[in-house]
Design a protein around this motif. Structure first.
Motif, short mmCIF file in Angstrom:
data_model
loop_
_atom_site.label_atom_id
_atom_site.label_comp_id
_atom_site.label_asym_id
_atom_site.label_seq_id
_atom_site.Cartn_x
_atom_site.Cartn_y
_atom_site.Cartn_z
N ASP A 1 0.85 -1.19 0.00
CA ASP A 1 0.00 0.00 0.00
C ASP A 1 0.89 1.24 0.00
N PHE A 2 1.60 1.42 -1.10
CA PHE A 2 2.49 2.56 -1.26
C PHE A 2 2.83 2.69 -2.74
N TYR A 3 3.38 3.84 -3.09
CA TYR A 3 3.99 3.96 -4.41
C TYR A 3 5.39 4.53 -4.25
N ALA A 4 6.21 4.31 -5.27
CA ALA A 4 7.59 4.80 -5.28
C ALA A 4 7.70 5.94 -6.26
N SER A 5 8.57 6.92 -5.97
CA SER A 5 8.61 8.11 -6.81
C SER A 5 10.00 8.73 -6.84
N THR A 6 10.31 9.37 -7.97
CA THR A 6 11.48 10.24 -8.06
C THR A 6 11.06 11.70 -8.19
N GLY A 7 9.77 11.99 -8.00
CA GLY A 7 9.30 13.36 -8.09
C GLY A 7 7.83 13.51 -8.39
N VAL A 8 7.23 12.52 -9.00
CA VAL A 8 5.80 12.57 -9.32
C VAL A 8 5.00 12.33 -8.05
N VAL A 9 4.00 13.19 -7.81
CA VAL A 9 3.10 13.04 -6.67
C VAL A 9 1.74 12.58 -7.19
N LEU A 10 1.19 11.56 -6.57
CA LEU A 10 -0.12 11.06 -6.94
C LEU A 10 -1.18 11.52 -5.95
N LYS A 11 -2.31 11.94 -6.49
CA LYS A 11 -3.45 12.24 -5.61
C LYS A 11 -3.99 10.97 -4.98
N ASP A 12 -4.02 9.91 -5.80
CA ASP A 12 -4.62 8.67 -5.29
C ASP A 12 -4.23 7.50 -6.18
N VAL A 13 -4.21 6.34 -5.56
CA VAL A 13 -4.08 5.06 -6.26
C VAL A 13 -5.16 4.15 -5.70
N GLN A 14 -5.96 3.55 -6.58
CA GLN A 14 -6.99 2.63 -6.14
C GLN A 14 -6.79 1.29 -6.85
N SER A 15 -6.58 0.25 -6.06
CA SER A 15 -6.43 -1.10 -6.59
C SER A 15 -7.62 -1.93 -6.14
N LEU A 16 -8.50 -2.26 -7.07
CA LEU A 16 -9.72 -3.00 -6.79
C LEU A 16 -9.64 -4.37 -7.45
N PRO A 17 -10.55 -5.30 -7.11
CA PRO A 17 -10.51 -6.63 -7.72
C PRO A 17 -10.64 -6.62 -9.24
N THR A 18 -11.17 -5.54 -9.81
CA THR A 18 -11.40 -5.51 -11.26
C THR A 18 -10.65 -4.41 -11.99
N SER A 19 -9.93 -3.53 -11.27
CA SER A 19 -9.30 -2.40 -11.96
C SER A 19 -8.21 -1.78 -11.10
N VAL A 20 -7.36 -1.00 -11.77
CA VAL A 20 -6.36 -0.15 -11.11
C VAL A 20 -6.54 1.26 -11.65
N SER A 21 -6.63 2.24 -10.74
CA SER A 21 -6.80 3.64 -11.14
C SER A 21 -5.69 4.48 -10.52
N VAL A 22 -5.19 5.44 -11.31
CA VAL A 22 -4.13 6.33 -10.87
C VAL A 22 -4.52 7.76 -11.19
N THR A 23 -4.34 8.66 -10.22
CA THR A 23 -4.59 10.08 -10.42
C THR A 23 -3.37 10.86 -9.97
N VAL A 24 -2.79 11.63 -10.88
CA VAL A 24 -1.59 12.42 -10.60
C VAL A 24 -1.97 13.78 -10.05
N GLN A 25 -1.13 14.30 -9.13
CA GLN A 25 -1.22 15.70 -8.73
C GLN A 25 -0.38 16.50 -9.72
N PRO A 26 -1.00 17.12 -10.73
CA PRO A 26 -0.20 17.72 -11.81
C PRO A 26 0.50 18.99 -11.36
N THR A 27 1.61 19.29 -12.02
CA THR A 27 2.31 20.55 -11.82
C THR A 27 2.16 21.40 -13.08
N THR A 28 2.42 22.69 -12.95
CA THR A 28 2.11 23.64 -14.02
C THR A 28 2.84 23.35 -15.32
#
Length: 334
Positions: free
Chosen positions: A252-279
């Motif tokens: 229950d974590f993600y690894a990063s070199t600089g990208v920040v994610l708003k959320d990660v959802q791992s469900l039995p049928t799907s994986v969803s990723v939402t990035v916190q975008p920068t300008t």
């Protein structure tokens, strides 16, 4: 030393059952949980770093981290005084740790022990795999959580050796040291290829990003092992060493070199990723499955992959337009 193994098909079947339980458990655990930024591999003057533990802790706290594990080579730094000075409830925590540093011939074999309750001495062994396994076992006996460090450092750990280590769930997919050969070379695969090979064989392994920082007095020099290059974002119910480590071990974590994610959802049928975008950035989100196959790529800051069957596992890689990355943890596809 030979270790009994399930066949890949049997292992994936078992992991699939466990994975569903983990996914459902994680879904419940995320209610009320929050993200904590941390680093699990850092050095001080107590081994081969250039700064005191106090200076190192100050750097991480002042740069927006919520937790730090001090992992000097074959030395367990006391953290009670550091937490008395710098720790604060739900703001910052120092966790004790050690980089158990061993060898086999010319191979340099390093395993971090997170939150060990005593110093772990290098165990030695009759082969690379034997040394690694003995040290992992010793870390577990000291109530610590192991993770395998920089497999390609001095080309020391092959993907087959890494795959066969028992009772270990974590390894470094990214390490900020300038001499750890992340991309591979000369016929040796890079660490993402290694990760996909291991996952495809039926062994579930989670990928960390770390600093492996040694040098704090030469900021900005890419030729030294400086801080702030790789980290983990851990989703846990509170800022507590055991809660953080439990989240790492369940993926229950993600690894990063600089990208920040708003959320990660791992469900039995799907994986969803939402990035916190920068300008000034654009993003590509890749979903990767068995054999390193690119399942889907989306040129946006959010994306979902719905399982269609046959993926084996699904993990996401987020590529930022200025060269930063993030990696989510693999989910066994149903």
């Amino acid at each position: 030393m030979r270790h009994p193994r399930f066949t890949p098909a049997a292992t994936l079947a078992v992991i699939g059952i466990l994975g569903l339980a983990l996914v459902l458990g994680t879904e419940a655990q995320t209610q009320g949980a929050r993200w904590y930024k941390g680093n699990t591999h850092t050095h001080t003057l107590n081994s081969d770093g250039d700064s005191t533990p106090d200076e190192v802790v100050k750097w991480y706290r002042s740069h927006g981290y919520q937790f730090l594990v001090l992992t000097d080579h074959n030395f367990l730094t006391t953290v009670d005084g550091l937490n008395a000075l710098h720790g604060a409830s739900e703001k910052f925590l120092v966790v004790k740790g050690e980089e158990v540093t061993d060898t086999f011939g010319a191979m340099s074999l390093h395993i971090n022990g997170l939150d060990v309750d005593r110093q772990v001495e290098p165990q030695g062994g009759k082969s690379v795999l034997d040394v690694l396994q003995r040290n992992v076992n010793a870390i577990r006996e000291a109530r610590g959580i192991p993770h395998i460090n920089h497999p390609n450092y001095r080309w020391s750990i092959t993907k087959d050796e890494l795959r066969q280590i028992q009772n270990n769930k974590l390894f470094e997919i990214y390490n900020g040291h300038p001499q750890v050969n992340l991309q591979g070379g000369g016929g040796v695969p890079g660490l993402e290829e290694v990760w996909d090979s291991i996952l495809s064989s039926g062994t579930l392994l989670y990928g960390l990003a770390v600093d492996d920082a040694h040098t704090f007095k030469d900021p900005g020099n890419p030729a030294v092992a400086g801080p702030g290059r790789g980290w983990v974002m851990v989703r846990a119910p509170r800022l507590d060493a055991r809660e953080l480590l439990a989240a790492l071990e369940r993926g229950d974590f993600y690894a990063s070199t600089g990208v920040v994610l708003k959320d990660v959802q791992s469900l039995p049928t799907s994986v969803s990723v939402t990035v916190q975008p920068t300008t000034f950035s654009k993003y590509r989100i890749q979903f990767i499955g068995k054999g390193g196959k690119l399942l889907r790529e989306v040129a946006d800051s959010s994306a979902t992959y719905r399982f269609g069957g046959g993926e084996g596992y699904v993990r996401a890689k987020i590529i930022e337009s200025n060269g930063q990355f993030a990696w989510t943890q693999p989910v066994i596809a149903k």
